[in-house]
Structure formats: structure tokens, C-alpha cells
Motif scaffolding. Structure first.
Motif, PDB file in Angstrom:
ATOM      1  N   ASN A 250       0.792  -1.404  -0.009  1.00  0.00           N
ATOM      2  CA  ASN A 250      -0.108  -0.065  -0.050  1.00  0.00           C
ATOM      3  C   ASN A 250       0.813   1.315  -0.037  1.00  0.00           C
ATOM      4  O   ASN A 250       0.835   2.299  -0.798  1.00  0.00           O
ATOM      5  N   LYS A 251       1.878   1.298   0.907  1.00  0.00           N
ATOM      6  CA  LYS A 251       2.582   2.424   0.895  1.00  0.00           C
ATOM      7  C   LYS A 251       3.267   2.821  -0.247  1.00  0.00           C
ATOM      8  O   LYS A 251       3.341   3.954  -0.783  1.00  0.00           O
ATOM      9  N   TYR A 252       3.997   1.633  -0.980  1.00  0.00           N
ATOM     10  CA  TYR A 252       4.552   1.796  -2.257  1.00  0.00           C
ATOM     11  C   TYR A 252       3.635   2.259  -3.328  1.00  0.00           C
ATOM     12  O   TYR A 252       3.881   3.320  -4.124  1.00  0.00           O
ATOM     13  N   ALA A 253       2.704   1.634  -3.446  1.00  0.00           N
ATOM     14  CA  ALA A 253       1.752   2.102  -4.494  1.00  0.00           C
ATOM     15  C   ALA A 253       1.118   3.648  -4.155  1.00  0.00           C
ATOM     16  O   ALA A 253       0.855   4.202  -5.208  1.00  0.00           O
ATOM     17  N   ASN A 254       0.958   4.110  -2.964  1.00  0.00           N
ATOM     18  CA  ASN A 254       0.551   5.498  -2.764  1.00  0.00           C
ATOM     19  C   ASN A 254       1.462   6.424  -3.310  1.00  0.00           C
ATOM     20  O   ASN A 254       1.337   7.232  -3.759  1.00  0.00           O
ATOM     21  N   ASN A 255       2.646   5.686  -3.222  1.00  0.00           N
ATOM     22  CA  ASN A 255       4.010   6.984  -3.442  1.00  0.00           C
ATOM     23  C   ASN A 255       3.832   6.859  -5.021  1.00  0.00           C
ATOM     24  O   ASN A 255       4.029   7.860  -5.610  1.00  0.00           O
ATOM     25  N   THR A 290      10.135   5.798  -8.127  1.00  0.00           N
ATOM     26  CA  THR A 290      10.753   6.438  -9.434  1.00  0.00           C
ATOM     27  C   THR A 290      12.389   6.219  -9.518  1.00  0.00           C
ATOM     28  O   THR A 290      12.944   6.191  -8.600  1.00  0.00           O
ATOM     29  N   LEU A 291      12.643   5.985 -10.900  1.00  0.00           N
ATOM     30  CA  LEU A 291      14.090   5.862 -11.095  1.00  0.00           C
ATOM     31  C   LEU A 291      14.542   6.985 -12.159  1.00  0.00           C
ATOM     32  O   LEU A 291      14.017   7.280 -13.122  1.00  0.00           O
ATOM     33  N   PHE A 292      15.549   7.759 -11.669  1.00  0.00           N
ATOM     34  CA  PHE A 292      15.826   8.855 -12.381  1.00  0.00           C
ATOM     35  C   PHE A 292      17.145   8.108 -13.433  1.00  0.00           C
ATOM     36  O   PHE A 292      17.676   7.243 -13.217  1.00  0.00           O
ATOM     37  N   TYR A 293      16.959   8.619 -14.616  1.00  0.00           N
ATOM     38  CA  TYR A 293      18.172   8.310 -15.571  1.00  0.00           C
ATOM     39  C   TYR A 293      18.838   9.582 -16.207  1.00  0.00           C
ATOM     40  O   TYR A 293      18.002  10.692 -16.445  1.00  0.00           O
ATOM     41  N   GLU A 294      20.006   9.371 -16.695  1.00  0.00           N
ATOM     42  CA  GLU A 294      20.517  10.473 -17.512  1.00  0.00           C
ATOM     43  C   GLU A 294      21.550   9.787 -18.386  1.00  0.00           C
ATOM     44  O   GLU A 294      22.234   8.760 -18.216  1.00  0.00           O
ATOM     45  N   THR A 295      21.691  10.514 -19.576  1.00  0.00           N
ATOM     46  CA  THR A 295      22.604   9.690 -20.876  1.00  0.00           C
ATOM     47  C   THR A 295      24.023  10.315 -20.730  1.00  0.00           C
ATOM     48  O   THR A 295      24.086  11.224 -20.278  1.00  0.00           O
TER      49      THR A 295
END
Length: 352
Positions: A250-255, A290-295
Motif C-alpha cells: 500500500n505505501k509503495y502504491a500510494n507513492n 521512480t528511477l531517474f536516468y541520465e545519458t
């Protein structure tokens, strides 16, 4: 208490921790004091899950198993063998612990004990169930721990040095409050993974462990990817799909829902597989789910960027033999000598 006494007790503690499984835990007849502590600690695992919505039995047992595998005669010899601890000890060291993942301050706690000091512990309210039982277990093994371990719910007092972990904001408070005392003050750090496009599916599946273990709440969890220009994420998403049940927490899904709504309202471009969002961003600390990415264009350019941001980075995961690189799937399996923030805790404590 000699260093050999400490090693013997920690080896026994490691065997005790190794008994606990996701299901069907059973006591090992060769582990001391199981009659007093096995069922008690098994119950406390359940209490910890009920106390903190981010804890579940799978993650707690994972942490216990990692500690059990770490506290072996061979590892303790490798960890402590290079230090001269003959003159160490006699001070009181305060520890302000974080509570983001189970037993996150345990390494600092053990480091203070093996260097001969008294430890004064201020636990996070999010992780205050498990450690007191392990302390009682150590006291049962050796009554000399009675005067060496103290807990406080108030501010630390009458201490000679301190190890404090918190956010960048709380670190400023720590630095002011603990000024004049020898200290290790730990701030926010994040971990990154470098992909080249040549990784196998098994590499990327292992990377899923680095991303999702503890729901991504640890400083050793991967919060950002560096990928080559025009990288195709299809294989990555396919490899990590086995982690999709995480969205049922639940907490993950809410985020996930909240952050997705914010991103969509802001019209950010996202890659989304239903339980993880990828967002192109130069920052290091990504929100939950969320996972950030950069090239990057060249390896040299990327190494310069990482070096310039070294104080923000805990682990760098990549298929490489380069110094301080971590293999895919191993960020949450640190060795005893893998010090947080690359600060040698034993060296610091031995010189007090």
C-alpha cells in the motif's frame, strides 16, 4: 573484554540471526540461549512489521541473513585484522540511528563494541523493536555487556564522540549540536548504476534487487541510472518485471500514484511499466517508485561527473573491475569493511 571475546560473541550472534526464515523458522539446537530468545525474537519480527508500514518479514529476514553471512570467523578476521586495537576503548560513543531499513545502524553499533568503547544508542522511532532484543542476547552471552550498552529516548548526554545519521537538514543540526566532539555525521547519499547496453538479462535482473530491495529506501538502493545515448529500455523493463508484486504494498502504491500524478500534471515525459517510472533527471535522489536516468556519451565524461559528485554517491554499480564498483545485485550485501560514506569507522573509533 578482548577482541577475541568480541569475535566469539559476534560469531554466535551471526548463527542466531541465521535461524530466521521467511516461513517455517526453527531453532538450531547448537545455538546458545534459543530457549530464551528464539521465539521472543521471532515475535519481535512480527511486531516490527506492525510498527513500521515500510517493514515486512521478507525484508527483515533478508537483513538478518546478510548479517548472519557477515558475522563469520573469516569475515571478522578480514575486517579487524588490519587494525591495532590494543590501546582502544574506554570512551562513550553516542549513536544516532536512522530507521529507513531494518537494523540500519547495526554496523556502527558493532564497531563501537569491538573497539572497546561504551555505546549510547538513540534509535529511530521507525526501527526500535529488533536491536534491544539482540542487545539482551549479547548480554546473556557475556554479562560484561551490561555496562557497555545503553539506550536513550532523550538527547545524548555524557558522551565523548558521536556517530549520527540523518538527512542533509538534520546533519546541520547534528554539526551544531555535536561541535567540539569527535564525530562522523552522515548526510543524504544515493547510489547509481551505469549501463552500457551490453548487460545480460541476468545482470539486469540482479539490478532489480539493487533497486527494489527495502522498497528503495536505503542509501545503497539504486536511485539513478546512467545509460548511453539512445539506450533502449525494453530489455531492462523485461528483466525487472518479476518485481511487479511490489505495487501491491500500500505505501509503495500510494507513492507511485502520487508521484505519477505530479509528473503527469507537470507534463514530464515518463517511461512507465505499471510499478516503476523512469524520468530523465540530473538529480540523484529519486522519489519512491521512480528511477531517474541520465545519458552519457563517453566513459571519460561520465567518470568526471561521478568524481565531481562523489560526496553525494554511496555506491556505483557496473560491470567493471574499477575501484569501488559494486556488482549488479550486491548493493544490499555489503561486507563488514564496506564503510558508509567511505569513512573508516573502526579507524575513527580506535583513535579516540
Amino acid at each position: 573484554m578482548t577482541i577475541n571475546d568480541h569475535k566469539a560473541h559476534l560469531i554466535t550472534l551471526g548463527k542466531f540471526l541465521g535461524q530466521f526464515q521467511l516461513t517455517n523458522s526453527s531453532p538450531d539446537a547448537e545455538v546458545p540461549a534459543n530457549e530464551e530468545f528464539f521465539h521472543l525474537f521471532n515475535e519481535k519480527i512480527d511486531f516490527a512489521v506492525n510498527h513500521n508500514g515500510w517493514f515486512n518479514r521478507e525484508n527483515i529476514v533478508f537483513a538478518l541473513q546478510q548479517w548472519s553471512e557477515a558475522l563469520t570467523p573469516e569475515n571478522l578476521k578480514l575486517w579487524l585484522g588490519k587494525y591495532d586495537l590494543s590501546g582502544s576503548g574506554g570512551k562513550t560513543v553516542g549513536i544516532v540511528m536512522a530507521g529507513n531499513i531494518p537494523l540500519v545502524g547495526f554496523h556502527d553499533f558493532l564497531s563501537v563494541l569491538v573497539t572497546g568503547h561504551t555505546v549510547q544508542v538513540k534509535q529511530s522511532s521507525n526501527d526500535q523493536i529488533l536491536l534491544p532484543v539482540l542487545v539482551e542476547y549479547l548480554k546473556h552471552l557475556d554479562k560484561r555487556y551490561e555496562d557497555r550498552i545503553k539506550f536513550t529516548k532523550d538527547k545524548l548526554e555524557d558522551f565523548d564522540a558521536v556517530i549520527a545519521t540523518g538527512s542533509n537538514n538534520t546533519a546541520r543540526y547534528f554539526e551544531y549540536y555535536f561541535k567540539g566532539k569527535p564525530s562522523i555525521i552522515r548526510k543524504n547519499r544515493n547510489s547509481v548504476a551505469i549501463l552500457t547496453g551490453n548487460e545480460t538479462k541476468e545482470d539486469l535482473k540482479a539490478l532489480g534487487e539493487d533497486i527494489f530491495r527495502y522498497y528503495g529506501l536505503g542509501c545503497r538502493n539504486i536511485s539513478k541510472l546512467y545509460v548511453p545515448e539512445n539506450y533502449n529500455f525494453d530489455t531492462f523493463f523485461e528483466a525487472i518485471y518479476e518485481w511487479n508484486p511490489i505495487i501491491n504494498q500500500n505505501k509503495y502504491a500510494n507513492n507511485y500514484d502520487y508521484n505519477k500524478a505530479v509528473y503527469l500534471m507537470s507534463e514530464f515525459k515518463l517511461l512507465d511499466n505499471g510499478f516503476l517510472m523512469l524520468k530523465e533527471d540530473k538529480s540523484f535522489g529519486s522519489p519512491i517508485a521512480t528511477l531517474f536516468y541520465e545519458t552519457y556519451s563517453t566513459k571519460e565524461e561520465l567518470n568526471r561527473l561521478l568524481e565531481g559528485n562523489s560526496e553525494k554517491i554511496q555506491c556505483v554499480v557496473r560491470n567493471s573491475n574499477e575501484k569501488d564498483s559494486v556488482r549488479f545485485g550486491y548493493t544490499q550485501k555489503p561486507q563488514l569493511w564496506d564503510y558508509a560514506d567511505n569513512i573508516d569507522t573502526i579507524d575513527f573509533l580506535s583513535q579516540l
